[in-house]
Design a protein around this motif. Structure first.
Motif: not given
Length: 55
Positions: A16-37
């Motif tokens: 991204s054009n600016g750094p994401l906060t730790d909280d924003q990154l955690y929200k991304i990786v903890s989203d259950p919609r990301w997966g093998l499928k």
């Protein structure tokens, strides 16, 4: 990088054009919609919303 309770290991590389906060990154990786499928509509929405860093 985070290992979720479902044992899925998710790694996020920020382009991204600016750094994401730790909280924003955690929200991304903890989203259950990301997966093998991942649902195509979720990927399409992410493609519209997320803009890679262009230098």
């Amino acid at each position: 990088m985070i290992t979720r309770p479902d044992h899925m290991l998710i790694n996020v590389v920020e382009w991204s054009n600016g750094p994401l906060t730790d909280d924003q990154l955690y929200k991304i990786v903890s989203d259950p919609r990301w997966g093998l499928k991942t649902d195509g509509s979720f990927v399409a929405k992410a493609d519209r919303v997320v803009r890679p860093y262009s230098g």
